[in-house]
Write a protein that holds these residues in place. Structure first.
Motif, PDB file in Angstrom:
ATOM      1  N   LEU A  95       4.768  22.968 -13.838  1.00 12.55           N
ATOM      2  CA  LEU A  95       5.904  22.457 -12.956  1.00 12.55           C
ATOM      3  C   LEU A  95       5.320  22.815 -11.610  1.00 12.55           C
ATOM      4  N   ALA A  96       4.710  23.831 -11.497  1.00 10.07           N
ATOM      5  CA  ALA A  96       3.924  24.065 -10.078  1.00 10.07           C
ATOM      6  C   ALA A  96       2.998  23.159  -9.709  1.00 10.07           C
ATOM      7  N   ALA A  97       2.010  22.728 -10.731  1.00 13.12           N
ATOM      8  CA  ALA A  97       1.057  22.116 -10.366  1.00 13.12           C
ATOM      9  C   ALA A  97       1.446  20.418 -10.028  1.00 13.12           C
ATOM     10  N   LEU A  98       2.709  20.057 -10.585  1.00 12.91           N
ATOM     11  CA  LEU A  98       3.157  18.817 -10.328  1.00 12.91           C
ATOM     12  C   LEU A  98       4.058  19.026  -8.949  1.00 12.91           C
ATOM     13  N   SER A  99       4.629  20.038  -8.650  1.00 12.91           N
ATOM     14  CA  SER A  99       5.077  19.774  -7.582  1.00 12.91           C
ATOM     15  C   SER A  99       4.075  20.077  -6.225  1.00 12.91           C
ATOM     16  N   ALA A 100       3.094  20.953  -6.423  1.00 13.55           N
ATOM     17  CA  ALA A 100       2.251  20.927  -5.527  1.00 13.55           C
ATOM     18  C   ALA A 100       1.379  19.585  -5.247  1.00 13.55           C
ATOM     19  N   THR A 101       1.289  18.874  -6.414  1.00 12.46           N
ATOM     20  CA  THR A 101       0.728  17.649  -6.240  1.00 12.46           C
ATOM     21  C   THR A 101       1.406  16.672  -5.733  1.00 12.46           C
ATOM     22  N   THR A 102       2.517  16.316  -5.824  1.00 12.97           N
ATOM     23  CA  THR A 102       3.410  15.710  -5.222  1.00 12.97           C
ATOM     24  C   THR A 102       3.490  15.889  -3.835  1.00 12.97           C
ATOM     25  N   HIS A 103       3.889  17.046  -3.436  1.00 14.94           N
ATOM     26  CA  HIS A 103       3.770  17.398  -2.231  1.00 14.94           C
ATOM     27  C   HIS A 103       2.561  17.212  -1.228  1.00 14.94           C
ATOM     28  N   GLU A 104       1.421  17.322  -2.087  1.00 19.14           N
ATOM     29  CA  GLU A 104       0.353  16.935  -1.167  1.00 19.14           C
ATOM     30  C   GLU A 104       0.362  15.576  -1.091  1.00 19.14           C
ATOM     31  N   LYS A 105       0.693  14.652  -1.841  1.00 13.28           N
ATOM     32  CA  LYS A 105       0.529  13.305  -1.762  1.00 13.28           C
ATOM     33  C   LYS A 105       1.548  12.855  -0.859  1.00 13.28           C
ATOM     34  N   LEU A 106       2.733  13.451  -0.697  1.00 12.28           N
ATOM     35  CA  LEU A 106       3.822  12.953   0.169  1.00 12.28           C
ATOM     36  C   LEU A 106       3.450  13.326   1.478  1.00 12.28           C
TER      37      LEU A 106
ATOM     38  N   GLY B 153       0.797  -1.192  -0.071  1.00 11.93           N
ATOM     39  CA  GLY B 153       0.126   0.135  -0.081  1.00 11.93           C
ATOM     40  C   GLY B 153       0.864   1.265  -0.062  1.00 11.93           C
ATOM     41  N   LEU B 154       1.945   1.214   0.909  1.00 11.13           N
ATOM     42  CA  LEU B 154       2.898   2.353   0.979  1.00 11.13           C
ATOM     43  C   LEU B 154       3.515   2.515  -0.441  1.00 11.13           C
ATOM     44  N   MET B 155       3.843   1.460  -1.178  1.00  5.79           N
ATOM     45  CA  MET B 155       4.726   1.628  -2.161  1.00  5.79           C
ATOM     46  C   MET B 155       3.886   2.160  -3.616  1.00  5.79           C
ATOM     47  N   GLU B 156       2.613   1.603  -3.232  1.00  9.40           N
ATOM     48  CA  GLU B 156       1.689   2.267  -4.549  1.00  9.40           C
ATOM     49  C   GLU B 156       1.364   3.651  -4.364  1.00  9.40           C
ATOM     50  N   GLN B 157       1.431   4.018  -3.193  1.00  9.12           N
ATOM     51  CA  GLN B 157       1.450   5.775  -3.056  1.00  9.12           C
ATOM     52  C   GLN B 157       2.699   6.198  -3.728  1.00  9.12           C
ATOM     53  N   TYR B 158       3.608   5.777  -3.132  1.00 13.58           N
ATOM     54  CA  TYR B 158       5.006   6.196  -3.407  1.00 13.58           C
ATOM     55  C   TYR B 158       5.270   6.214  -4.688  1.00 13.58           C
ATOM     56  N   ARG B 159       5.110   5.189  -5.496  1.00  7.27           N
ATOM     57  CA  ARG B 159       5.568   4.999  -6.790  1.00  7.27           C
ATOM     58  C   ARG B 159       4.786   6.069  -7.500  1.00  7.27           C
ATOM     59  N   ARG B 160       3.741   6.383  -7.433  1.00  7.53           N
ATOM     60  CA  ARG B 160       2.896   7.515  -8.285  1.00  7.53           C
ATOM     61  C   ARG B 160       3.580   8.769  -7.896  1.00  7.53           C
TER      62      ARG B 160
END
Lengths: 511, 511
Positions: free
Chosen positions: A60-71, A22-29
């Protein structure tokens, strides 16, 4: 030749604990979104038309905000807790450790700040390009000031009780304490300064056969870069060579691209840049395919990355055996008639009066770095203002190298770094130091004469394989110090670098 | 020349209702992630080394799963409800309508399916490339079958009670009922089939000055493409020209890139492809800058997009006034000595025995499209199996055009589309029909003689401006039928296209 890849089983198998999967599924995305950003970054440097900056900043801002949100999400926090309770083996535990580190570092940084920073960096890069082209520091200053403020705000969000500069430093170098770096800097200064002085006093006059032959066309130089990439086994189906203002490497184990740039008056400049960037690519390409998207399939730190570029640039392409094997090919491309010894001398000249970091020799290079780290830190800590940067730069250039640039374009505007981050330059010096230590360990393992013979013969596969075996294939499995010990049997030390340069330049400059 | 952009206020101002601002904040992020995916797609077609496919598939899948997650989230549903209650003006209401449509269409599609589909399409594209290069349909068949199954699954999730093909069709053409398209197809067949028969029976022998001159080098053709792009005012700072297997356009109002490809034996092939793709780019570049990331700043449908490429390709670059102005430049590039009339004839030859859609003339083109739409639908509805595609293709080619390809590479493997989607080909025909209708409206507005004179003189800015004013600047403000009425005063009709081709080819072929 096939790309060397380590043969490891994937860590996310059906029999892995569910919490881990479960963790890796989230992280790999998250990781895939980040490597997607890498493509956008490459495109911005290499292929994007100028007008695209506005849109690229938003993307790039949308991507970094999205990865940050998920992380930093609660789902990630829960998945980490569950995975840590699952009783994992060493490799999986290393993945979890790295994900935990990133989660903790980011969780107190507001998403809006991440987005703002990314967008600002895109803008700032464009402004830097213009300012450098027009030699106009005042045009760049507001962007630099905003960047400093935003990066300090971020560092204070991560760790309000620690110095902002140290926090920034840990972005690139999580496992080498800043204090240890400072010791290494001291050891280097103590060794390098007298060595450079002796060389300046030397009567030796090293050959310059390639510069003497006059300007080289871009196509000619591209041909030579292509030839050395073939020799290095850089795989065409997992890489490409382009031109950009600032040479760089971008990608992953499936697609590791490099750039170079051509100076008509010195073809060795692009040549060494190409080999340097190949070294970075060799690390990416040596990461295990089946760990793509996991920390175990990603590079460890900027210092370790730089050790790979420095190894190929300095310990392969700046050696005498290399030129004994390659000088004929270089002469064919460039229309020159250099001997191996002359070519060896040409790529090892010490120029204390050089102004440009990326063109610096192996010794003065580190004074360029120390200067930058000092300004970096003074800027971040508020000891100097943005407006003072050009003057402080010129002062320190005079103090350390006895020269001052006539323009800011050749001075404090020369590097792209301050359009994005601070506390990154030290990675280059860590890289040189570690490269020498790895070279020593490799030579002990494979045999001094054999390594020289392989380099002479252009049979470089075994060198790449050794690096893959001891460095690349581990990804982020070990913290830096452990990796260095695993690979070389000792902690990181400046000793091997100083030994190497003293021997090499002692011989070249008849000390 | 500056890029023509409409002067509109942004819709997300400080005085906008909070509910609207909240919705748009969510949606713009989705939109930026999607335009980031567009860059990854462009890169995959143009610059990515082959080995990068595995990583690219993962990156694109992560992006599409993430945008899907955001588009279908409860937060989005709540934001839509709130915005719809906020009493918005027409423009903002149009944004909300479009976001609602996308939300509703995607909410019942499982995220895992979206991810699987995206990853499969990346894989499938690579397989298609290989299969086409090796003329090996069997290599492609399993990928096509999987795609069909996944796309049907998706369509059934969107609307379980409606035919899957119709649901797929609405992806590209949301506002033109499939029934209306079928009527247009019937009108076209009724007009085109006798016209093609008359031309086949004609004794006219059109000139071929560019083919007669022998093979043209890629560089020569690139020079000619560059020259026509200059004439068309394609802005260097917001675009670029590259080469790819299948010409395409990718981007947005800030960065609209085109590709072409060079056939040595016929330089007019790349020439018309370049102008065609420029037409697509002109639409993107005409979208309002300050609506970037909003539905109002995005193109409306694939048919409307295609109307722009067809307008420039056929109604500008295939007219006699164009060649009266441009033939000298073409001769200079190609080393030919064609007259304007010969050049005009060269780009307007009717070849019923041509096998390749992208090389087809303005008349037989639509038979190529009808053939594909029929196979498309039969495949989706299970009336034929994937294995039967090559045989059915060849049968229909014989029936409609009296020729059959010797290889699948020149037959059912020629187009990239079936590596990604079904029900897309009709956009090309809608585009031709709408282009003729827009051309007529423009000529009525600007004056027949004036349009001819502008084209003759290469003063093309007013044509682009008219299209921006009547089509581009609206983005997705109006559904297709309303847009067509706004721009031309009438609903979409095949009448103008048939009038145009009957007049043009009647004169050329002395009927």
């Amino acid at each position: 030749m096939a790309v060397p890849t380590a043969d490891l089983d994937s860590t996310v198998t059906d029999d892995a604990p569910e919490a881990y999967r479960g963790l890796m599924e989230q992280y790999r995305r998250i990781s895939h979104l980040e490597s997607g950003s890498g493509v956008l970054y490459w495109d911005q440097q290499v292929t994007m038309p100028e007008g695209g900056t506005a849109a690229r900043g938003k993307q790039l801002a949308a991507l970094s905000a999205t990865t940050h949100e998920k992380l930093t999400s609660d789902a990630m926090a829960d998945a980490l807790d569950a995975a840590e309770d699952a009783g994992l083996g060493d490799e999986r535990a290393a993945n979890v450790r790295e994900i935990r580190r990133r989660h903790e570092r980011n969780r107190s940084v507001p998403e809006s700040l991440v987005e703002e920073l990314t967008e600002h960096r895109s803008h700032s890069q464009q402004v830097w390009k213009e300012a450098k082209a027009d030699d106009d520091f005042a045009h760049f200053a507001p962007a630099l000031e905003t960047l400093r403020d935003l990066q300090v705000e971020r560092a204070e969000a991560i760790a309000p009780d620690r110095p902002a500069y140290e926090v920034m430093y840990e972005d690139g170098e999580p496992y080498l304490p800043l204090e240890r770096l400072e010791e290494i800097f001291e050891e280097l200064k103590a060794g390098l300064v007298p060595l450079i002085e002796e060389i300046e006093a030397s009567d030796a006059d090293l050959a310059s056969p390639f510069v003497a032959a006059g300007p080289s066309a871009d196509d000619t130089q591209r041909g030579l870069s292509g030839a050395v990439l073939d020799l290095l086994n850089y795989p065409e189906d997992r890489g490409r060579l382009d031109v950009s203002a600032h040479p760089f490497t971008s990608g992953n184990q499936f697609d590791a691209r490099i750039t170079t740039r051509f100076k008509p008056e010195d073809p060795m400049d692009a040549f060494t840049a190409t080999v340097h960037e190949f070294g970075h690519a060799s690390y990416e390409l040596g990461l295990p395919d089946d760990r793509f998207g996991e920390p175990l399939g990603a590079s460890l730190s900027s210092g370790v990355h730089e050790s790979q570029s420095r190894f190929w640039e300095n310990h392969v392409a700046r050696t005498e055996p290399f030129w004994e094997g390659f000088v004929g090919e270089a002469n064919d491309h460039l229309g020159t008639d250099a001997t191996a010894r002359e070519a060896y001398e040409a790529v090892n000249q010490i120029y204390p009066d050089n102004l440009i970091r990326v063109e610096a020799d192996e010794l003065t290079y580190h004074l360029h770095i120390i200067l930058r780290c000092e300004i970096d830190r003074a800027l971040v800590e508020g000891d100097i203002s943005v407006e003072e940067v050009p003057a402080v730069w010129n002062e320190k250039m005079d103090q350390y190298l006895g020269v001052t640039p006539d323009t800011d374009a050749e001075g404090c505007l020369q590097d792209i770094h301050w359009s994005g981050r601070f506390a990154t330059f030290q990675g280059y010096t860590i890289g040189s130091v570690l490269a020498a230590q790895l070279d020593r360990a490799m030579r002990e393992a494979l045999g001094e004469d054999r390594v020289d013979a392989l380099i002479h013969e252009g049979d470089l596969g075994p060198l790449w394989e050794w690096m893959t075996e001891h460095v690349h294939r581990h990804g982020r499995r070990y913290p830096t110090d452990e990796l260095v010990e695993e690979a070389t049997g000792e902690p990181l030390s400046a000793e091997y670098f100083l030994e190497y340069v003293e021997e090499k330049f002692g011989e070249l400059y008849d000390r």
